[in-house]
Design a protein around this motif. Structure first.
Motif, short mmCIF file in Angstrom:
data_model
loop_
_atom_site.label_atom_id
_atom_site.label_comp_id
_atom_site.label_asym_id
_atom_site.label_seq_id
_atom_site.Cartn_x
_atom_site.Cartn_y
_atom_site.Cartn_z
N VAL A 112 0.84 -1.20 0.00
CA VAL A 112 0.00 0.00 0.00
C VAL A 112 0.88 1.24 0.00
CG1 VAL A 112 -1.84 1.26 1.18
CG2 VAL A 112 -1.74 -1.24 1.35
N ARG A 113 0.56 2.19 -0.88
CA ARG A 113 1.14 3.53 -0.82
C ARG A 113 0.06 4.50 -0.35
NH1 ARG A 113 6.07 4.20 -3.38
NH2 ARG A 113 6.67 2.54 -4.82
N VAL A 114 0.43 5.44 0.49
CA VAL A 114 -0.52 6.39 1.04
C VAL A 114 -0.24 7.79 0.49
CG1 VAL A 114 -1.37 7.51 3.13
CG2 VAL A 114 -0.86 5.07 3.15
N LEU A 115 -1.27 8.41 -0.05
CA LEU A 115 -1.24 9.81 -0.44
C LEU A 115 -2.23 10.57 0.43
CD1 LEU A 115 -1.35 9.59 -4.36
CD2 LEU A 115 0.67 9.61 -2.88
N LEU A 116 -1.94 11.83 0.66
CA LEU A 116 -2.88 12.73 1.33
C LEU A 116 -3.19 13.88 0.40
CD1 LEU A 116 -1.66 12.94 5.04
CD2 LEU A 116 -3.46 11.52 4.06
N ASP A 117 -4.47 13.99 0.05
CA ASP A 117 -4.90 15.05 -0.87
C ASP A 117 -4.06 15.07 -2.14
OD1 ASP A 117 -6.92 15.97 0.93
OD2 ASP A 117 -5.35 16.98 2.09
N GLY A 118 -3.75 13.86 -2.64
CA GLY A 118 -3.06 13.71 -3.92
C GLY A 118 -1.56 13.80 -3.85
N ALA A 119 -0.98 14.00 -2.67
CA ALA A 119 0.47 14.18 -2.57
C ALA A 119 1.07 13.15 -1.62
CB ALA A 119 0.80 15.58 -2.09
N PRO A 120 2.32 12.72 -1.86
CA PRO A 120 2.98 11.80 -0.93
C PRO A 120 3.15 12.47 0.43
CG PRO A 120 4.16 11.92 -3.02
CD PRO A 120 3.16 13.04 -3.03
N VAL A 121 3.26 11.64 1.46
CA VAL A 121 3.44 12.14 2.82
C VAL A 121 4.46 11.26 3.52
CG1 VAL A 121 1.53 10.78 3.72
CG2 VAL A 121 2.24 12.83 4.94
N ASP A 122 5.29 11.84 4.37
CA ASP A 122 6.33 11.08 5.06
C ASP A 122 5.80 10.40 6.32
OD1 ASP A 122 8.14 11.81 3.15
OD2 ASP A 122 9.01 13.45 4.32
N ARG A 123 5.00 11.14 7.10
CA ARG A 123 4.53 10.61 8.37
C ARG A 123 3.06 10.98 8.58
NH1 ARG A 123 8.65 8.90 11.49
NH2 ARG A 123 7.45 9.00 13.43
N LEU A 124 2.34 10.08 9.23
CA LEU A 124 0.98 10.37 9.64
C LEU A 124 0.96 10.73 11.11
CD1 LEU A 124 -1.26 7.64 7.92
CD2 LEU A 124 -1.19 10.09 7.43
N TRP A 125 0.27 11.84 11.43
CA TRP A 125 0.11 12.29 12.80
C TRP A 125 1.45 12.48 13.51
CZ3 TRP A 125 -2.43 7.41 11.72
CH2 TRP A 125 -3.66 7.60 11.08
N GLU A 126 2.51 12.74 12.71
CA GLU A 126 3.87 12.93 13.23
C GLU A 126 4.34 11.72 14.04
OE1 GLU A 126 3.70 16.61 15.37
OE2 GLU A 126 3.76 17.82 13.54
N ARG A 127 3.77 10.55 13.77
CA ARG A 127 4.09 9.37 14.56
C ARG A 127 4.51 8.17 13.71
NH1 ARG A 127 -0.63 10.57 18.44
NH2 ARG A 127 0.38 10.91 20.45
N VAL A 128 3.88 7.96 12.56
CA VAL A 128 4.06 6.73 11.80
C VAL A 128 4.68 7.04 10.45
CG1 VAL A 128 2.98 4.63 10.93
CG2 VAL A 128 2.02 5.80 12.93
N ASP A 129 5.80 6.39 10.14
CA ASP A 129 6.46 6.55 8.86
C ASP A 129 5.65 5.81 7.79
OD1 ASP A 129 8.14 6.61 6.65
OD2 ASP A 129 9.96 6.22 7.80
N VAL A 130 5.16 6.55 6.80
CA VAL A 130 4.36 5.93 5.73
C VAL A 130 5.01 6.16 4.36
CG1 VAL A 130 2.19 5.98 6.99
CG2 VAL A 130 2.86 7.98 5.64
N ARG A 131 6.31 6.35 4.35
CA ARG A 131 7.01 6.50 3.07
C ARG A 131 7.11 5.17 2.36
NH1 ARG A 131 12.28 9.40 5.41
NH2 ARG A 131 11.82 7.80 6.97
N GLY A 132 7.08 5.21 1.05
CA GLY A 132 7.27 4.00 0.26
C GLY A 132 6.07 3.07 0.33
N VAL A 133 6.32 1.79 0.08
CA VAL A 133 5.27 0.78 0.06
C VAL A 133 5.14 0.16 1.44
CG1 VAL A 133 4.48 -1.39 -0.97
CG2 VAL A 133 5.67 0.31 -2.38
N LEU A 134 3.95 0.20 2.00
CA LEU A 134 3.69 -0.36 3.33
C LEU A 134 3.25 -1.81 3.20
CD1 LEU A 134 1.65 2.62 4.84
CD2 LEU A 134 4.14 2.28 4.80
#
Length: 320
Positions: A194-216
């Motif tokens: 899974v890759r995660v985008l926020l509002d169409g753009a890549p994001v490094d971390r969610l909620w400043e807690r979880v690294d979501v870069r690359g393929v999860l």
């Protein structure tokens, strides 16, 4: 050492197979039809092997399997049981799975992922009141694309960039919230990342807690999934007077207990041997026969150290 490595690899692959609670009944109905005479079916463990492989394409990955199609089959939207993962109420926020019968558009992987994620983010949440979600209210799905086994999920309203205004309460909750999404998306056959985008753009971390870069990828089942899991029947199911109960456990104990109550009265108690040892996820099944009425089924393990009941999962069902 090699045997232990192989066991872990097989366990990880087995954990990816999403077995729908409607699968067994569906398979049995098909076997009973007239064309069963043309198929040699051999039972192997809990699965089936047939000489005509096309008939059994819905056995593996059955959570994303639609009705069998053929010449003259009517066209239209496909519906299928879709797996959705929710958090338990314990401090570790372990995941439980529920199934939804959903419209999945054209039946493609992307359409199935869209249906599953929308259900995950829906405000009404899980059927079981003991389950919940860490995804903030107002989270939405903008779109899904699938490419070579990876689903890119574009979310909105998550507030995942710096200055998050809504987020899970702690680090563990945040991690399990991301795993909710990952396990739900990868329950679709053929999706492994899974890759995660926020509002169409890549994001490094969610909620400043979880690294979501690359393929999860899915986290290890032993760290992510609930220790005891009443798979079938599900919360709110209506079943016949004779029905099958399916339990899984990953709690370090060799057996799992099942208690059936009607109101304040216990009507059945069973101790079931698990199919795997304490270090792996084991399963157990049994057939219950009950009079019509409302019941609560409770699966749990008893600690061998202090005799305490642990990791209970209960579902309310109606018989008749």
């Amino acid at each position: 050492m090699n045997e232990e490595l192989l066991r872990r690899m097989l366990a990880e692959e087995a954990a990816r197979v999403e077995v729908s609670p409607v699968a067994l009944a569906s398979i049995r109905r098909r076997i009973r039809r007239r064309w069963w005479r043309r198929i040699r079916v051999v039972p192997i463990g809990r699965g089936l092997v047939g000489a005509a492989a096309v008939v059994l394409t819905c056995v593996v990955g059955v959570s994303t399997c639609g009705p069998l199609a053929g010449p003259g089959s009517p066209a239209g939207p496909v519906t299928a049981p879709v797996a959705v993962y929710y958090q338990g109420g314990d401090p570790e926020r372990r995941l439980y799975r529920e199934f939804r019968q959903l419209a999945v558009g054209d039946g493609s992987s992307a359409a199935r992922v869209r249906a599953a994620v929308r259900e995950l983010l829906a405000p009404d949440g899980a059927d079981d009141p003991d389950y919940g979600s860490g995804w903030p209210a107002g989270s939405g799905l903008r779109g899904v694309t699938v490419d070579t086994g990876t689903a890119t999920v574009d979310l909105s309203g998550v507030a995942g960039r710096s200055g998050a205004v809504s987020h899970p309460a702690d680090d563990r909750g945040a991690e399990q919230t991301v795993q909710q999404l990952v396990w739900t998306v990868t329950a679709v056959t053929g999706i492994t990342g899974v890759r995660v985008l926020l509002d169409g753009a890549p994001v490094d971390r969610l909620w400043e807690r979880v690294d979501v870069r690359g393929v999860l990828r899915r986290g290890p089942a032993v760290d992510v999934l609930a220790p005891v899991w009443l798979i079938d029947p599900q919360q709110g199911d209506r079943v016949g007077g004779r029905f099958e109960v399916h339990v899984a456990a990953l709690a370090g104990e060799p057996t799992v207990h099942l208690r059936v109550r009607q109101g304040d009265r216990t009507v059945a108690e069973q101790v079931l041997a698990l199919s795997a040892g304490p270090s792996a996820q084991g399963e157990a099944e049994l057939v219950l026969t009950l009079a019509p009425g409302d019941y609560t089924l409770r699966a749990y393990v008893v600690s061998v150290t202090d005799g305490a009941e642990r990791f209970a999962d209960d579902h309310r069902v109606t018989v008749g």
